[in-house]
Design a protein around this motif. Structure first.
Motif, PDB file in Angstrom:
ATOM      1  N   THR A  93     -10.583   8.838  -4.848  1.00 14.86           N
ATOM      2  CA  THR A  93      -9.399   7.984  -4.837  1.00 14.86           C
ATOM      3  C   THR A  93      -9.636   6.794  -5.758  1.00 14.86           C
ATOM      4  O   THR A  93     -10.763   6.332  -5.916  1.00 14.86           O
ATOM      5  CB  THR A  93      -9.086   7.477  -3.419  1.00 14.86           C
ATOM      6  N   ASP A  94      -8.557   6.280  -6.350  1.00 13.20           N
ATOM      7  CA  ASP A  94      -8.627   5.158  -7.286  1.00 13.20           C
ATOM      8  C   ASP A  94      -7.564   4.149  -6.884  1.00 13.20           C
ATOM      9  O   ASP A  94      -6.362   4.400  -7.041  1.00 13.20           O
ATOM     10  CB  ASP A  94      -8.397   5.678  -8.711  1.00 13.20           C
ATOM     11  N   VAL A  95      -7.992   2.991  -6.323  1.00 11.19           N
ATOM     12  CA  VAL A  95      -7.009   2.008  -5.876  1.00 11.19           C
ATOM     13  C   VAL A  95      -6.432   1.226  -7.040  1.00 11.19           C
ATOM     14  O   VAL A  95      -5.353   0.625  -6.903  1.00 11.19           O
ATOM     15  CB  VAL A  95      -7.617   1.040  -4.831  1.00 11.19           C
ATOM     16  N   ALA A  96      -7.109   1.186  -8.189  1.00  7.30           N
ATOM     17  CA  ALA A  96      -6.548   0.509  -9.352  1.00  7.30           C
ATOM     18  C   ALA A  96      -5.460   1.373  -9.992  1.00  7.30           C
ATOM     19  O   ALA A  96      -4.404   0.877 -10.371  1.00  7.30           O
ATOM     20  CB  ALA A  96      -7.632   0.185 -10.370  1.00  7.30           C
ATOM     21  N   GLY A  97      -5.717   2.667 -10.114  1.00  5.81           N
ATOM     22  CA  GLY A  97      -4.729   3.566 -10.710  1.00  5.81           C
ATOM     23  C   GLY A  97      -3.742   4.137  -9.719  1.00  5.81           C
ATOM     24  O   GLY A  97      -2.805   4.818 -10.116  1.00  5.81           O
ATOM     25  N   ARG A  98      -3.987   3.908  -8.402  1.00  4.46           N
ATOM     26  CA  ARG A  98      -3.136   4.458  -7.331  1.00  4.46           C
ATOM     27  C   ARG A  98      -3.023   5.983  -7.476  1.00  4.46           C
ATOM     28  O   ARG A  98      -1.935   6.546  -7.433  1.00  4.46           O
ATOM     29  CB  ARG A  98      -1.755   3.812  -7.342  1.00  4.46           C
ATOM     30  N   THR A  99      -4.176   6.631  -7.612  1.00  2.00           N
ATOM     31  CA  THR A  99      -4.201   8.073  -7.839  1.00  2.00           C
ATOM     32  C   THR A  99      -5.310   8.717  -7.023  1.00  2.00           C
ATOM     33  O   THR A  99      -6.216   8.054  -6.522  1.00  2.00           O
ATOM     34  CB  THR A  99      -4.441   8.399  -9.331  1.00  2.00           C
TER      35      THR A  99
END
Length: 912
Positions: free
Chosen positions: A696-702
């Motif tokens: 999960t990537d909270v900066a890219g929301r992906t």
């Protein structure tokens, strides 16, 4: 023999070649029949030379469940080779995928059809081809015991092709037991009775087979029911029944050629009275009356007994568990506690005791000496360093502020080299500290100095503000510009703290100390709100709750707040924070910190492809203006790791690789596996089936994935409907993934390709973070670090039976792991500093380690736990039995580590 209806008015004179060239025709009132000539055999429609070698070609398709794995195959090749002179039939099926190919080894009736078709004929008997010819349909049902798995086989013969090759289609569907790789299958010679009518042949039997693995043998069985239909001549007299005798049979799987082989030698003759199949023992066909957990033990003939395993007692036809602790049957010694478990018990030492050398009794713990207390530590003197006790007796040494070194050797830091004083002041270095003094002609504390003839406010080097302008500054601006002299009394937001003000000069609701790392909430006057202060490294509090009349936060504002929390309250200059306008919408132009890169975004904040500019230029983010041309950005570098067990950990913009030698950290071989510029990777897990990592990537929301195969490209599989995706868990058996979103307060699931996405839970969640799955039992577990009521919950993977497992004596349950080997659920708590475990039903809770630093994520492997720590910014190894700290790995690039997972060379907790 072959017949036709009288309605067709067929006669032998006008049969138009419907009989084989090697057959003669006979007229009957109801039609005609064909009969093979001497030296040939068959049904007259198809005839083959006696004693010759024959071949069969066909295709096999099917859908099988093997254990818990589903396997599909389409049009794989089947070839059979028949030696008619002695009744031998060799069958080969190639291309069936594992584990189905090995699981089909006991299914000898697939090749047994050809043994019946071309069996050596005893006098007065006929094999299958003499009755059915090359056009028939076989339906076969096989039920395996004791698991009662059932598989259906349909084989359709479609006539003779060129060179007299028989053509056949086979379909297999159902469930078969799983067979390990090291097992061979042995099938003893057998006899089988066939019953005949003018258009059908039936048979049923029970057959045993032996599974051999090394020196260990295990006998299993199955029951088969078979029906073969064909078009026969009613004027031909068939025997009521015949007996097929298989004198040799074997099954083999060739792993290199991926070929499943059956070989049988058979003859067919008249049936004898003793040829009927013997009755099946009730233990084998599951018709016994034993009640679980009792086991059925077969005896002679139809006799059987119901037996109980150790730790259980007979009760009727079932078994009742024995509570050895309550009945005084345990062998626990003094100072122990007896704990009953299903089928057995275990002894644990009371608090303050440890196991003795005999393994049965407990003796008092010797008071552990504290090197920090008795002075036996190796640290520098107390005026330069501090001694920190650690589990296991070995302390840690840490230099005091103002000194630098490893804690054993500490030298003074010359703070004056950094010019901390006002330009009109002189810096004086001291041991462990320093002080500033204004030069003659100036007044102040050395950090701020004013000319004695002036009464202005200093704004910093070279900038002065006239005193009459002070009245135009807000209290926050006063405190920020001149914290010690302008406002009398102590600072309202913490000693030595420079407050953060908003655009209108008001105190920001969230304040963080620049040097200590503490964060807290303040009111409009800048006074700290009691109970909101958080420790360094922890998630800052949520401050400034909107009034009921205020609008709800937009997606941009929620994403911005989520990233600020992950950045610890104040981002570095190289970290991206989304820019929102006054209405909370994304500004069309977004820029990345001080890197100089800018790009255009749509209304949901997604980057518009082709608009990213080089440093020094700004893209025109207007629909009517063509975007500038840019060079393609470099792809992330996936570096495949070596084989063996290793750890993967998330560290901001990269995923790290840390191999294990047994359970020891091979720190010298650690490296960056995947570089992801602009990301904050939080959750991470591994699919052992496809050798693919998910994160999960909270900066890219992906949510994305990447194969560990050479040359693999990262792939984004979820790119919408996320705010702060954190925890991630992969179910390798169901091919599904689960994740938490602390921005939306949801738990969701989807297939591993991102399809079939759905929400499992969106109520009674405040701060969901860690998530773990038990694929074998189909259970899901997650944590919620809601400061008002933290908890650990569970449900099935489908979202059923949701319930709270733990909600007492926990604070900030960041990390969660399910151990597929010990079947324990364990968590790391950054609030209580505990590492604890419990059984999946919430019982048997115990503390493994009670002195953690600041754990974030945890994984279990072998006899160790490995967790990421925000105080150490590294990976920590802990012994499961003793709870002692074994080792740590600190990456060269120091920043917070998030998720961690273990990669096995096989799939744990269930074969696939």
């Amino acid at each position: 023999v072959f017949t036709y209806s009288a309605a067709s008015k067929e006669t032998c004179a006008r049969h138009h070649g419907r009989c084989s060239p090697h057959a003669f025709c006979t007229d009957y009132a109801t039609g005609i029949c064909c009969h093979c000539r001497a030296t040939y055999y068959g049904n007259g429609r198809q005839c083959l030379p006696e004693g010759a070698v024959h071949r069969l070609n066909g295709k096999v398709s099917g859908s099988l469940t093997v254990g818990r794995a589903s396997v599909r195959f389409q049009d794989v090749d089947l070839h059979a080779y028949i030696v008619g002179s002695d009744g031998r039939a060799y069958t080969a099926i190639s291309g069936v995928p594992q584990p189905a190919a090995r699981a089909l080894l006991p299914l000898l009736p697939v090749g047994g059809l050809f043994a019946w078709l071309f069996a050596l004929e005893e006098p007065g008997s006929e094999n299958g081809f003499s009755i059915t010819g090359a056009e028939f349909t076989q339906s076969l049902e096989v039920t395996f015991y004791p698991g009662e798995e059932t598989v259906h086989v349909t084989q359709v013969a479609e006539g003779l092709g060129p060179d007299n090759y028989l053509s056949l289609k086979t379909h297999i569907q159902g469930q078969v037991p799983f067979l390990p790789e090291n097992v061979t299958v042995h099938i003893a010679p057998y006899k089988e009775l066939y019953h005949y009518s003018s258009s059908a042949v039936t048979s049923s039997a029970r057959r045993e087979y032996v599974l051999a693995a090394g020196t260990a043998n295990h006998t299993s069985s199955y029951r088969l029911r078979q029906n073969i239909t064909f078009a026969g001549c009613p004027h031909t007299r068939l025997p009521a029944r015949q007996q097929l005798s298989v004198v040799r049979a074997f099954a083999l799987y060739d792993g290199q050629e991926r070929v499943l082989r059956y070989a049988l030698a058979a003859r067919v003759g008249s049936a004898h009275d003793d040829a009927e199949n013997p009755p099946v023992n009730p233990c084998h066909d599951n018709t016994h009356a034993c009640e679980a957990p009792a086991r059925c033990q077969p005896g002679a003939g139809m006799e059987y007994t119901c037996e109980c395993a150790a730790g259980y007692r007979r009760e009727g036809r079932g078994c009742r568990e024995v509570d050895e602790c309550a009945e005084g049957l345990s062998q626990c010694g003094p100072f122990t506690v007896c704990l009953n478990v299903p089928g057995s018990y275990r002894c644990e030492c009371r608090s303050g005791y440890r196991p003795a050398e005999d393994g049965r009794t407990c003796v008092p713990l010797a008071p552990a000496s504290d090197p920090c207390e008795d002075g036996s530590h190796p640290c520098a003197p107390g005026d330069r360093a501090r001694c920190l006790p650690r589990a296991g007796g070995r302390p840690a040494c840490e230099c005091l502020p103002g000194y630098t070194g490893d804690g054993i050797e500490c030298s003074d830091v010359d703070e004056c080299a950094e010019n901390p004083c006002h330009p009109a002041a002189t810096c004086y270095n001291t041991l462990g500290s320093f002080f500033c003094r204004c030069r003659p002609g100036y007044e102040g504390d050395g950090f701020q100095c004013m000319h004695a003839a002036w009464h202005p406010l200093s704004l910093g080097p070279g900038c002065l503000l006239p005193a009459e302008s002070i009245q135009h500054l807000t209290p926050c601006e006063h405190e920020r510009l001149y914290p010690r002299a302008v406002l009398p009394g102590p600072s309202p937001v913490g000693d030595g703290h420079v407050p953060q003000c908003d655009e209108e000069g008001r105190y920001r609701p969230l304040q963080c100390h620049g040097s200590t790392g503490h964060c807290w909430c303040v009111d409009a006057a800048g006074q700290e709100i009691a109970g909101t202060r958080t420790a360094p490294g922890s998630t800052p509090p949520r401050c400034g709750s909107p009034e009921p009349t205020e609008r709800p936060r937009t997606m941009c504002e929620r994403w911005r707040q989520s990233l600020l929390e992950h950045y610890g309250g104040s981002p570095r200059s190289d970290q991206y924070v989304p820019q929102c306008d006054a209405g909370g919408d994304f500004t069309p132009l977004q820029c990345h910190g001080d890197s100089g890169y800018c790009w255009c975004v749509d209304e949901s904040g997604r980057e518009i492809h082709g608009t990213r500019s080089e440093p020094g230029t700004t893209p025109p983010c207007l629909p009517s203006v063509a975007p500038p041309s840019v060079r393609p950005s470099p792809r992330p570098d996936v570096s495949p790791p070596a084989t063996g067990t290793f750890l993967l950990y998330a560290q901001g913009q990269q995923i790290g690789y840390l191999p294990l030698n047994g359970t020891r950290l091979q720190k010298e071989a650690a490296k960056t596996l995947l570089s992801l510029h602009g990301s904050i990777v939080v959750g991470i897990d591994y699919d052992c089936r496809e050798k693919t990592i998910y994160w999960t990537d909270v900066a890219g929301r992906t949510i994305s994935r990447a194969s560990l195969e050479p040359g693999a490209e990262p792939e984004t599989i979820i790119n919408s409907g996320l705010i702060s995706p954190e925890g991630l868990a992969v179910d390798h058996l169901r091919r599904a993934m689960f994740w938490t979103d602390s921005g939306l307060d949801k738990i969701e699931t989807a297939r591993l390709d991102g399809s079939e996405r759905r929400v499992l839970f969106d109520t009674e969640l405040v701060n969901p973070r860690a998530i773990a799955v038990d694929p074998v039992r189909g259970n899901l577990y997650w944590t919620d670090w809601n400061r008002e009521a933290p908890k650990i919950e569970t449900s099935t993977v489908n979202g059923a039976n949701r319930r709270v497992l733990v909600n007492k004596d926990i604070g900030l349950p960041n990390g969660l792991t399910f151990d597929p080997f010990s079947k324990l659920l364990c968590w790391a708590d950054a609030g209580t500093k505990h590492l604890e475990c419990t059984f999946p039903d919430g019982t048997g809770r115990r503390v493994i380690q009670n002195n953690l630093n600041y754990p974030f994520s945890i994984i279990s492997y072998a006899n160790h736990f490995y967790h990421t720590d925000w105080r150490r910014d590294g990976v920590i190894a802990i012994d499961k039995e003793t709870g002692s700290f074994i080792d740590e790995y600190l990456p060269e690039q120091r920043s917070h580590l998030y998720g961690i997972t273990a990669v096995y060379p096989y799939c744990p907790g269930g074969k696939t």
